[in-house]
Structures are given as structure tokens and as C-alpha cells.
Write a protein that holds these residues in place. Structure first.
Motif, mmCIF file in Angstrom:
data_model
loop_
_atom_site.group_PDB
_atom_site.id
_atom_site.type_symbol
_atom_site.label_atom_id
_atom_site.label_comp_id
_atom_site.label_asym_id
_atom_site.label_seq_id
_atom_site.Cartn_x
_atom_site.Cartn_y
_atom_site.Cartn_z
ATOM 1 N N ILE A 39 -22.335 -45.350 15.570
ATOM 2 C CA ILE A 39 -21.201 -46.100 15.021
ATOM 3 C C ILE A 39 -21.184 -45.998 13.498
ATOM 4 C CG2 ILE A 39 -20.304 -48.453 14.653
ATOM 5 C CD1 ILE A 39 -21.121 -49.043 17.592
ATOM 6 N N SER A 40 -22.355 -45.953 12.906
ATOM 7 C CA SER A 40 -22.431 -45.880 11.436
ATOM 8 C C SER A 40 -21.876 -44.561 10.888
ATOM 9 C CB SER A 40 -23.878 -46.070 10.969
ATOM 10 O OG SER A 40 -24.649 -44.912 11.232
ATOM 11 N N TYR A 41 -21.721 -43.559 11.766
ATOM 12 C CA TYR A 41 -21.173 -42.271 11.323
ATOM 13 C C TYR A 41 -19.665 -42.337 11.093
ATOM 14 C CZ TYR A 41 -25.659 -40.243 12.822
ATOM 15 O OH TYR A 41 -26.979 -39.950 12.977
ATOM 16 N N GLY A 42 -19.021 -43.422 11.527
ATOM 17 C CA GLY A 42 -17.590 -43.568 11.275
ATOM 18 C C GLY A 42 -16.741 -43.244 12.488
ATOM 19 N N ASP A 43 -15.538 -42.769 12.243
ATOM 20 C CA ASP A 43 -14.479 -42.486 13.219
ATOM 21 C C ASP A 43 -14.996 -42.239 14.642
ATOM 22 O OD1 ASP A 43 -12.102 -41.906 14.411
ATOM 23 O OD2 ASP A 43 -11.921 -39.895 13.544
ATOM 24 N N LEU A 44 -14.797 -43.222 15.526
ATOM 25 C CA LEU A 44 -15.324 -43.138 16.887
ATOM 26 C C LEU A 44 -14.571 -42.136 17.759
ATOM 27 C CD1 LEU A 44 -16.168 -46.869 17.667
ATOM 28 C CD2 LEU A 44 -17.631 -45.084 16.737
ATOM 29 N N LYS A 45 -13.313 -41.822 17.427
ATOM 30 C CA LYS A 45 -12.557 -40.857 18.225
ATOM 31 C C LYS A 45 -13.199 -39.479 18.202
ATOM 32 C CE LYS A 45 -7.911 -42.725 18.166
ATOM 33 N NZ LYS A 45 -6.535 -42.511 17.730
ATOM 34 N N GLU A 46 -13.711 -39.087 17.077
ATOM 35 C CA GLU A 46 -14.279 -37.745 16.890
ATOM 36 C C GLU A 46 -15.805 -37.764 16.883
ATOM 37 O OE1 GLU A 46 -12.379 -34.930 16.499
ATOM 38 O OE2 GLU A 46 -10.568 -36.114 16.801
ATOM 39 N N ASN A 47 -16.412 -38.847 17.280
ATOM 40 C CA ASN A 47 -17.854 -39.041 17.150
ATOM 41 C C ASN A 47 -18.562 -38.658 18.456
ATOM 42 O OD1 ASN A 47 -20.439 -40.109 16.828
ATOM 43 N ND2 ASN A 47 -19.700 -41.774 15.512
ATOM 44 N N SER A 48 -19.045 -37.423 18.521
ATOM 45 C CA SER A 48 -19.683 -36.945 19.759
ATOM 46 C C SER A 48 -20.995 -37.673 20.051
ATOM 47 C CB SER A 48 -19.924 -35.439 19.691
ATOM 48 O OG SER A 48 -20.825 -35.127 18.650
#
Length: 155
Positions: A39-48
Motif C-alpha cells: 500500500i505504501s507504494y501508492g496507486d493500488l490500481k497498478e500495484n502488482s
């Protein structure tokens, strides 16, 4: 499996309980940390990483539910009677055709592991062995033909 009683050996019950405890108290925490990091990586739509962790979480929660149901309905059997073959017993068989001895433990389907010589009481050989006594002959239909065994020992 709804409402169905699961038959397990004591060893099988303990192993499933250990797996359940590991999933609930160790793996859940590890997975929660993985999801938090993703989640800390940001944008959940594109977060594999996030989607992979959520998929793993779904599989794990399903396995936890299955284990909880199995253990809640489990009937633990002990192979105490050595007069005839029962679930939990170990047997020594003589393969008549190949003149070989082989040892199996008769276990519940959830515990079966042919590589460890643990066969299910629902398998063709397991079904034939239940209730047999030392000296009995057993014939099992297998893909390669009929296999003949003699029951040498019950442990």
C-alpha cells in the motif's frame, strides 16, 4: 464437507492443527506486513505487489476456514487393536508377485501421502485392508492388473 465428520489419526490431527496455528498466528502477520508495504507504494490500481498479496490472503483465509471446519468435526482414531486392520494401524504386506515386503499406515484421506507410505482408508488397497487379520490375502485391482498381497503384520 458440510456436516460431515472427518476421521483423522492423532498424528494427522496434530499436523493439521499445527498448520492452522501457523497460518493464523504467523502467516497472517507476515501477509499483513506485506499488504501494508505494498500500500505504501501508492496507486493500488497498478500495484502488482498489492494485488498479489491480496490474492495470497484470499487463498490463506480459505485454507484457514477449511482447516477449522475439518478440525471441528474431526474424530481422532487410534490404531490400538492389533487383531485386525483399522484406521491408524500400520501394516506389513508381502507383494506375492514381486516377493517384496512393504509397510503402509492406514490414514484418513486428508493425511494420505504415498511417498511416506501413508494410504487412505478410501483407496482401493485401504478398503481391502480394513478389518483383515494377519495371514489374510488381499487382491487389489490396479491399472496394471490385479495385485496380490498377504498381510504379515499389524502394528
Amino acid at each position: 464437507m458440510a456436516g460431515e465428520q472427518v476421521i483423522l489419526t492423532k498424528e494427522g490431527f496434530d499436523k493439521l492443527q499445527e498448520e492452522l496455528d501457523d497460518l493464523k498466528y504467523v502467516k497472517r502477520k507476515e501477509l499483513a506486513a506485506r499488504i501494508k508495504l505494498a500500500i505504501s507504494y501508492g496507486d493500488l490500481k497498478e500495484n502488482s505487489e498489492y494485488h498479489s498479496a491480496k490474492e495470497d490472503q484470499a487463498f490463506m483465509e480459505t485454507r484457514i476456514q477449511v482447516l477449522e471446519k475439518m478440525l471441528a468435526t474431526a474424530r481422532v482414531v487410534e490404531g490400538g487393536n492389533l487383531d485386525n486392520v483399522q484406521i491408524g494401524a500400520s501394516v506389513v504386506l508381502h507383494d506375492v508377485e514381486f516377493d517384496e515386503k512393504i509397510e503402509y499406515q492406514i490414514v484418513a484421506p486428508a493425511e494420505a501421502n504415498v511417498a511416506a507410505n501413508k494410504i487412505s482408508y478410501e483407496s482401493p488397497l485401504g478398503k481391502e485392508l480394513l478389518g483383515k487379520k494377519i495371514g489374510d490375502r488381499i487382491s487389489v485391482n490396479a491399472p496394471m492388473g490385479v495385485i496380490e498381497y498377504e498381510l504379515l503384520e499389524i502394528k
